[in-house]
Design a protein around this motif. Sequence first.
Motif, PDB file in Angstrom:
ATOM      1  N   ARG A  79       0.836  -1.210   0.000  1.00 39.10           N
ATOM      2  CA  ARG A  79       0.000   0.000   0.000  1.00 39.10           C
ATOM      3  C   ARG A  79       0.866   1.254   0.000  1.00 39.10           C
ATOM      4  NH1 ARG A  79      -4.696  -1.810   4.109  1.00 39.10           N
ATOM      5  NH2 ARG A  79      -2.904  -2.725   5.080  1.00 39.10           N
ATOM      6  N   THR A  80       1.957   1.206   0.740  1.00 38.77           N
ATOM      7  CA  THR A  80       2.860   2.347   0.778  1.00 38.77           C
ATOM      8  C   THR A  80       3.468   2.594  -0.599  1.00 38.77           C
ATOM      9  OG1 THR A  80       3.348   1.910   3.102  1.00 38.77           O
ATOM     10  CG2 THR A  80       4.907   3.289   1.912  1.00 38.77           C
ATOM     11  N   VAL A  81       3.947   1.547  -1.234  1.00 41.70           N
ATOM     12  CA  VAL A  81       4.524   1.683  -2.577  1.00 41.70           C
ATOM     13  C   VAL A  81       3.469   2.191  -3.548  1.00 41.70           C
ATOM     14  CG1 VAL A  81       5.466   0.382  -4.534  1.00 41.70           C
ATOM     15  CG2 VAL A  81       6.356  -0.015  -2.228  1.00 41.70           C
ATOM     16  N   ASN A  82       2.276   1.668  -3.460  1.00 39.18           N
ATOM     17  CA  ASN A  82       1.181   2.102  -4.328  1.00 39.18           C
ATOM     18  C   ASN A  82       0.899   3.588  -4.124  1.00 39.18           C
ATOM     19  OD1 ASN A  82      -0.919   1.763  -6.227  1.00 39.18           O
ATOM     20  ND2 ASN A  82      -2.401   1.546  -4.580  1.00 39.18           N
ATOM     21  N   TYR A  83       0.864   4.014  -2.876  1.00 41.49           N
ATOM     22  CA  TYR A  83       0.617   5.425  -2.577  1.00 41.49           C
ATOM     23  C   TYR A  83       1.733   6.289  -3.163  1.00 41.49           C
ATOM     24  CZ  TYR A  83      -0.305   9.755  -0.161  1.00 41.49           C
ATOM     25  OH  TYR A  83      -0.565  11.063   0.110  1.00 41.49           O
ATOM     26  N   ILE A  84       2.969   5.852  -2.980  1.00 42.70           N
ATOM     27  CA  ILE A  84       4.107   6.616  -3.501  1.00 42.70           C
ATOM     28  C   ILE A  84       4.032   6.703  -5.022  1.00 42.70           C
ATOM     29  CG2 ILE A  84       6.624   6.579  -3.785  1.00 42.70           C
ATOM     30  CD1 ILE A  84       6.738   5.392  -0.916  1.00 42.70           C
ATOM     31  N   GLN A  85       3.645   5.614  -5.670  1.00 38.81           N
ATOM     32  CA  GLN A  85       3.539   5.618  -7.123  1.00 38.81           C
ATOM     33  C   GLN A  85       2.429   6.547  -7.618  1.00 38.81           C
ATOM     34  OE1 GLN A  85       3.030   1.444  -7.901  1.00 38.81           O
ATOM     35  NE2 GLN A  85       5.227   1.090  -8.162  1.00 38.81           N
ATOM     36  N   HIS A  86       1.328   6.607  -6.884  1.00 38.74           N
ATOM     37  CA  HIS A  86       0.194   7.413  -7.324  1.00 38.74           C
ATOM     38  C   HIS A  86       0.250   8.854  -6.813  1.00 38.74           C
ATOM     39  CE1 HIS A  86      -1.380   3.370  -8.135  1.00 38.74           C
ATOM     40  NE2 HIS A  86      -2.010   3.984  -9.125  1.00 38.74           N
ATOM     41  N   GLU A  87       0.950   9.085  -5.749  1.00 44.51           N
ATOM     42  CA  GLU A  87       1.048  10.420  -5.158  1.00 44.51           C
ATOM     43  C   GLU A  87       2.507  10.736  -4.825  1.00 44.51           C
ATOM     44  OE1 GLU A  87      -1.486  12.402  -4.884  1.00 44.51           O
ATOM     45  OE2 GLU A  87      -3.169  11.054  -5.165  1.00 44.51           O
ATOM     46  N   PRO A  88       3.393  10.790  -5.824  1.00 46.30           N
ATOM     47  CA  PRO A  88       4.815  10.949  -5.532  1.00 46.30           C
ATOM     48  C   PRO A  88       5.159  12.275  -4.849  1.00 46.30           C
ATOM     49  CG  PRO A  88       4.430  11.121  -7.895  1.00 46.30           C
ATOM     50  CD  PRO A  88       3.139  10.706  -7.270  1.00 46.30           C
ATOM     51  N   VAL A  89       4.517  13.351  -5.238  1.00 41.20           N
ATOM     52  CA  VAL A  89       4.836  14.652  -4.632  1.00 41.20           C
ATOM     53  C   VAL A  89       4.444  14.647  -3.162  1.00 41.20           C
ATOM     54  CG1 VAL A  89       4.341  17.123  -4.697  1.00 41.20           C
ATOM     55  CG2 VAL A  89       4.636  15.854  -6.840  1.00 41.20           C
ATOM     56  N   LYS A  90       3.237  14.191  -2.880  1.00 42.62           N
ATOM     57  CA  LYS A  90       2.789  14.127  -1.489  1.00 42.62           C
ATOM     58  C   LYS A  90       3.691  13.206  -0.675  1.00 42.62           C
ATOM     59  CE  LYS A  90      -2.126  14.976  -2.318  1.00 42.62           C
ATOM     60  NZ  LYS A  90      -3.468  14.389  -2.219  1.00 42.62           N
ATOM     61  N   ALA A  91       4.077  12.088  -1.261  1.00 42.12           N
ATOM     62  CA  ALA A  91       4.931  11.137  -0.553  1.00 42.12           C
ATOM     63  C   ALA A  91       6.277  11.763  -0.219  1.00 42.12           C
ATOM     64  CB  ALA A  91       5.125   9.877  -1.383  1.00 42.12           C
ATOM     65  N   VAL A  92       6.859  12.509  -1.161  1.00 47.31           N
ATOM     66  CA  VAL A  92       8.146  13.171  -0.904  1.00 47.31           C
ATOM     67  C   VAL A  92       7.979  14.232   0.177  1.00 47.31           C
ATOM     68  CG1 VAL A  92       9.876  14.709  -1.923  1.00 47.31           C
ATOM     69  CG2 VAL A  92       9.133  12.683  -3.164  1.00 47.31           C
ATOM     70  N   LEU A  93       6.885  14.986   0.121  1.00 54.13           N
ATOM     71  CA  LEU A  93       6.643  16.007   1.143  1.00 54.13           C
ATOM     72  C   LEU A  93       6.457  15.382   2.528  1.00 54.13           C
ATOM     73  CD1 LEU A  93       4.306  18.445  -0.824  1.00 54.13           C
ATOM     74  CD2 LEU A  93       6.716  18.789  -0.207  1.00 54.13           C
ATOM     75  N   ILE A  94       5.743  14.272   2.583  1.00 58.89           N
ATOM     76  CA  ILE A  94       5.569  13.570   3.859  1.00 58.89           C
ATOM     77  C   ILE A  94       6.920  13.083   4.372  1.00 58.89           C
ATOM     78  CG2 ILE A  94       4.614  11.500   4.945  1.00 58.89           C
ATOM     79  CD1 ILE A  94       2.195  11.827   3.044  1.00 58.89           C
ATOM     80  N   ALA A  95       7.718  12.502   3.491  1.00 55.20           N
ATOM     81  CA  ALA A  95       9.032  11.996   3.897  1.00 55.20           C
ATOM     82  C   ALA A  95       9.925  13.137   4.371  1.00 55.20           C
ATOM     83  CB  ALA A  95       9.692  11.253   2.737  1.00 55.20           C
ATOM     84  N   ALA A  96       9.900  14.266   3.658  1.00 49.22           N
ATOM     85  CA  ALA A  96      10.721  15.414   4.049  1.00 49.22           C
ATOM     86  C   ALA A  96      10.271  15.952   5.406  1.00 49.22           C
ATOM     87  CB  ALA A  96      10.640  16.496   2.981  1.00 49.22           C
ATOM     88  N   GLY A  97       8.970  16.058   5.587  1.00 51.31           N
ATOM     89  CA  GLY A  97       8.448  16.531   6.873  1.00 51.31           C
ATOM     90  C   GLY A  97       8.801  15.597   8.008  1.00 51.31           C
ATOM     91  N   THR A  98       8.687  14.318   7.761  1.00 50.96           N
ATOM     92  CA  THR A  98       9.034  13.327   8.778  1.00 50.96           C
ATOM     93  C   THR A  98      10.519  13.406   9.117  1.00 50.96           C
ATOM     94  OG1 THR A  98       7.279  11.882   7.993  1.00 50.96           O
ATOM     95  CG2 THR A  98       8.987  10.867   9.350  1.00 50.96           C
ATOM     96  N   GLY A  99      11.350  13.540   8.089  1.00 51.58           N
ATOM     97  CA  GLY A  99      12.793  13.660   8.314  1.00 51.58           C
ATOM     98  C   GLY A  99      13.129  14.896   9.117  1.00 51.58           C
TER      99      GLY A  99
END
Length: 128
Positions: free
Chosen positions: A93-113
Motif C-alpha cells: 500500500r505504501t509503494v502504491n501510494y508513492i507511485q500514485h502520489e509521488p509529490v505528497k509522498a516526498v513532502l511527507i518523507a521530508a516533513g518526517t525527516g
Amino acid sequence: MSSTHTPSKAADAVAETTQNAAHAAEKAMGETRKSLNKSLDALEDGVKQASHTLPHQLHEGVARVESLTRHGLAAARELGQDVRTQVDRAGERTVNYIQHEPVKAVLIAAGTGALVALLVRALSGRSN
C-alpha cells in the motif's frame, strides 16, 4: 493526482496495519505462552502420576506435552505468517501510494525527516 488518497489516509492505513500486526504478534506470544504453560503443567502432572503409577501413564503425559507444544508452535508459526502478510500488505500500500502520489509522498518523507532531526537535536541538547 487523485484527491481520494490523502497523506493522512495512507499514514492511517500503515499505522493501522502496523498496529494489527503488533496485536497479532502479541496474541501469538500469549497463545504460545499459554500453550507452553499447559505443557509444563501437563509434564509436571505426568511426572507426579508416573512416580505413583505405571510407566505407561508417564508416556501418555509426555505425548500430551509434545502435542501441546507442537500445537503452540504451529499457532505461533501461523500467526507469524499472518504478521508477515500484514506487513507485506502495508508495504504494498505504501509503494502504491508513492507511485500514485509521488509529490505528497516526498513532502511527507521530508516533513518526517525534519521532525526526526528536530527531535534528535532536542534530545541531544537535553543530555548535554
